[in-house]
Scaffold this motif. Structure first.
Motif, mmCIF file in Angstrom:
data_model
loop_
_atom_site.group_PDB
_atom_site.id
_atom_site.type_symbol
_atom_site.label_atom_id
_atom_site.label_comp_id
_atom_site.label_asym_id
_atom_site.label_seq_id
_atom_site.Cartn_x
_atom_site.Cartn_y
_atom_site.Cartn_z
ATOM 1 N N ARG A 227 0.726 -1.187 -0.012
ATOM 2 C CA ARG A 227 0.051 0.045 -0.008
ATOM 3 C C ARG A 227 0.804 1.231 0.062
ATOM 4 O O ARG A 227 0.644 2.159 -0.658
ATOM 5 C CB ARG A 227 -0.914 -0.122 1.078
ATOM 6 N N ALA A 228 1.988 1.241 0.812
ATOM 7 C CA ALA A 228 2.933 2.333 0.910
ATOM 8 C C ALA A 228 3.497 2.502 -0.628
ATOM 9 O O ALA A 228 3.538 3.771 -1.324
ATOM 10 C CB ALA A 228 4.018 2.121 1.951
ATOM 11 N N LEU A 229 3.738 1.515 -1.445
ATOM 12 C CA LEU A 229 4.500 1.403 -2.724
ATOM 13 C C LEU A 229 3.192 2.051 -3.692
ATOM 14 O O LEU A 229 3.666 3.184 -4.549
ATOM 15 C CB LEU A 229 4.904 0.268 -3.133
ATOM 16 N N GLN A 230 1.964 1.715 -3.590
ATOM 17 C CA GLN A 230 1.030 2.274 -4.470
ATOM 18 C C GLN A 230 0.801 3.812 -4.231
ATOM 19 O O GLN A 230 0.580 4.379 -5.171
ATOM 20 C CB GLN A 230 -0.370 1.574 -4.049
ATOM 21 N N LEU A 231 0.784 4.061 -3.224
ATOM 22 C CA LEU A 231 0.514 5.563 -2.738
ATOM 23 C C LEU A 231 1.828 6.420 -3.215
ATOM 24 O O LEU A 231 1.701 7.588 -3.608
ATOM 25 C CB LEU A 231 0.467 5.994 -1.322
ATOM 26 N N MET A 246 11.711 4.121 -1.096
ATOM 27 C CA MET A 246 11.889 2.929 -1.825
ATOM 28 C C MET A 246 12.729 1.980 -1.210
ATOM 29 O O MET A 246 12.712 0.791 -1.388
ATOM 30 C CB MET A 246 12.326 3.276 -3.286
ATOM 31 N N MET A 247 13.571 2.613 -0.748
ATOM 32 C CA MET A 247 14.713 1.716 0.241
ATOM 33 C C MET A 247 14.146 0.781 1.278
ATOM 34 O O MET A 247 14.407 -0.397 1.494
ATOM 35 C CB MET A 247 16.106 2.564 0.610
ATOM 36 N N ARG A 248 13.254 1.563 1.853
ATOM 37 C CA ARG A 248 12.456 0.728 3.112
ATOM 38 C C ARG A 248 11.597 -0.247 2.667
ATOM 39 O O ARG A 248 11.364 -1.269 3.323
ATOM 40 C CB ARG A 248 11.683 1.848 3.832
ATOM 41 N N ILE A 249 10.833 0.128 1.423
ATOM 42 C CA ILE A 249 9.994 -0.705 0.704
ATOM 43 C C ILE A 249 10.639 -2.269 0.248
ATOM 44 O O ILE A 249 10.257 -3.183 0.829
ATOM 45 C CB ILE A 249 9.119 -0.191 -0.203
ATOM 46 N N LYS A 250 11.597 -1.865 -0.228
ATOM 47 C CA LYS A 250 12.493 -2.903 -0.895
ATOM 48 C C LYS A 250 13.101 -3.868 0.469
ATOM 49 O O LYS A 250 13.180 -4.916 0.438
ATOM 50 C CB LYS A 250 13.531 -2.641 -1.583
ATOM 51 N N SER A 251 13.657 -3.281 1.390
ATOM 52 C CA SER A 251 14.221 -3.976 2.647
ATOM 53 C C SER A 251 13.014 -4.942 3.196
ATOM 54 O O SER A 251 13.412 -6.133 3.650
ATOM 55 C CB SER A 251 14.582 -2.968 3.485
ATOM 56 N N ILE A 252 11.777 -4.324 3.187
ATOM 57 C CA ILE A 252 10.620 -5.279 3.762
ATOM 58 C C ILE A 252 10.466 -6.355 2.800
ATOM 59 O O ILE A 252 10.333 -7.877 3.343
ATOM 60 C CB ILE A 252 9.342 -4.569 3.861
ATOM 61 N N TYR A 253 10.423 -6.154 1.627
ATOM 62 C CA TYR A 253 10.271 -7.234 0.646
ATOM 63 C C TYR A 253 11.640 -8.182 0.608
ATOM 64 O O TYR A 253 11.068 -9.705 0.498
ATOM 65 C CB TYR A 253 10.048 -7.078 -0.727
ATOM 66 N N ASP A 254 12.699 -7.663 0.718
ATOM 67 C CA ASP A 254 14.017 -8.451 0.729
ATOM 68 C C ASP A 254 13.879 -9.408 2.110
ATOM 69 O O ASP A 254 14.304 -10.582 1.958
ATOM 70 C CB ASP A 254 15.228 -7.708 0.807
ATOM 71 N N ALA A 255 13.314 -8.837 3.140
ATOM 72 C CA ALA A 255 13.531 -9.746 4.260
ATOM 73 C C ALA A 255 12.424 -11.068 4.352
ATOM 74 O O ALA A 255 12.917 -11.844 4.996
ATOM 75 C CB ALA A 255 12.709 -8.654 5.571
ATOM 76 N N PHE A 256 11.561 -10.798 3.276
ATOM 77 C CA PHE A 256 10.783 -12.333 3.216
ATOM 78 C C PHE A 256 11.275 -12.927 1.899
ATOM 79 O O PHE A 256 10.346 -13.789 1.362
ATOM 80 C CB PHE A 256 9.321 -11.782 3.149
#
Length: 269
Positions: A227-231, A246-256
């Protein structure tokens, strides 16, 4: 004293308020040196020429002290910062006014003192939580009467408190607060108020990081990050904010070990 050159004894209180406002403008531009000068001018003018104590004069003096305290804290001068923040709090508490404006300003002062503690490496979490809990009560009192204008500020307090409770490993309380904070931001989107969207994105990512780092809840974390990325895609933030998010969003996806959604490339358009 620089403020002497502006002095007009007929309107020192008004002039002091104007100097504080100019300081705020410079601070928002990142011009800390100029902001500091105007805050100090405002304080000096008040102390020297304002003879009759009134709510408005005390409010201006308190706001200038608070703003100067925040500036020193942001600059890493923590001892000076706390000195001015505590003086602002003393002024607010010493001249209470039964109005939502007063309660909001007192809450801001308490929140800024909380932020002061949180900005240091080894802070006292009890002091931090005490300040923020009092600020939260004040903001809830206001929101009961004026929901829309103040709900956003209440959300910010909730977000700050959630981080403090995370440090104390009180994750259940932190999750409740983060959920409410996000919901209050979502309410602004639903009625077409988008000026707070950058903070909404930040709050979504704080909540996503919480589910990533503390609860390891993949579904909740990725839902919030998506949702953060969409906004972010439909907003127009400055480049530095866009890159940071974008760095924060990517780090969350990378974590999983998940790939970013394909529409991420729209940010490059």
């Amino acid at each position: 004293m620089t403020s002497l050159k502006y002095k007009d004894e007929a309107i020192p209180e008004t002039l002091s308020s104007l100097l504080n406002s100019i300081g705020v403008s410079f601070k928002e531009q990142g011009k800390y040196k100029e902001a500091k000068k105007y805050y100090i001018d405002s304080i000096d003018l008040q102390k020297t020429y304002v003879k009759e104590v009134s709510y408005s004069s005390v409010r201006t003096l308190a706001m200038s002290n608070m703003n100067l305290g925040v500036l020193y804290t942001d600059s890493g001068e923590f001892d000076k910062g706390l000195l001015f923040l505590e003086e602002a709090l003393r002024l607010f508490r010493g001249f209470p006014e039964e109005s939502n404006e007063f309660f909001d300003q007192l809450a801001s002062c308490l929140n800024n003192i909380g932020n002061h503690y949180a900005s240091q490496e080894n802070y006292d979490s009890n002091k931090l939580i005490s300040c923020l809990e009092e600020a939260l009560k004040l903001r809830r009192r206001i929101v009961d009467e004026e929901n829309i204008p103040y709900s956003f500020r209440l959300a910010n307090i909730l977000g700050n408190l959630a981080l403090a409770y995370c440090k104390e490993k009180q994750f259940e309380i932190a999750e409740i607060m983060l959920k409410e904070a996000v919901a209050r931001h979502v309410a602004y989107e639903s009625i077409g108020i988008f000026s707070y969207r950058p903070t909404h994105i930040s709050m979504l990512l704080n909540a996503a990081a919480f589910y990533t780092d503390f609860l390891e809840n993949k579904t909740a974390a990725l839902t919030l990050a998506k949702r953060a990325l969409q906004l972010l895609i439909i907003s127009n933030p400055v480049d530095i904010i866009k890159r940071r998010n974008m760095m924060r969003i990517k780090s969350i996806y990378d974590a999983f070990n998940e790939e970013l959604p394909l529409y991420e490339n729209q940010l490059e358009a």
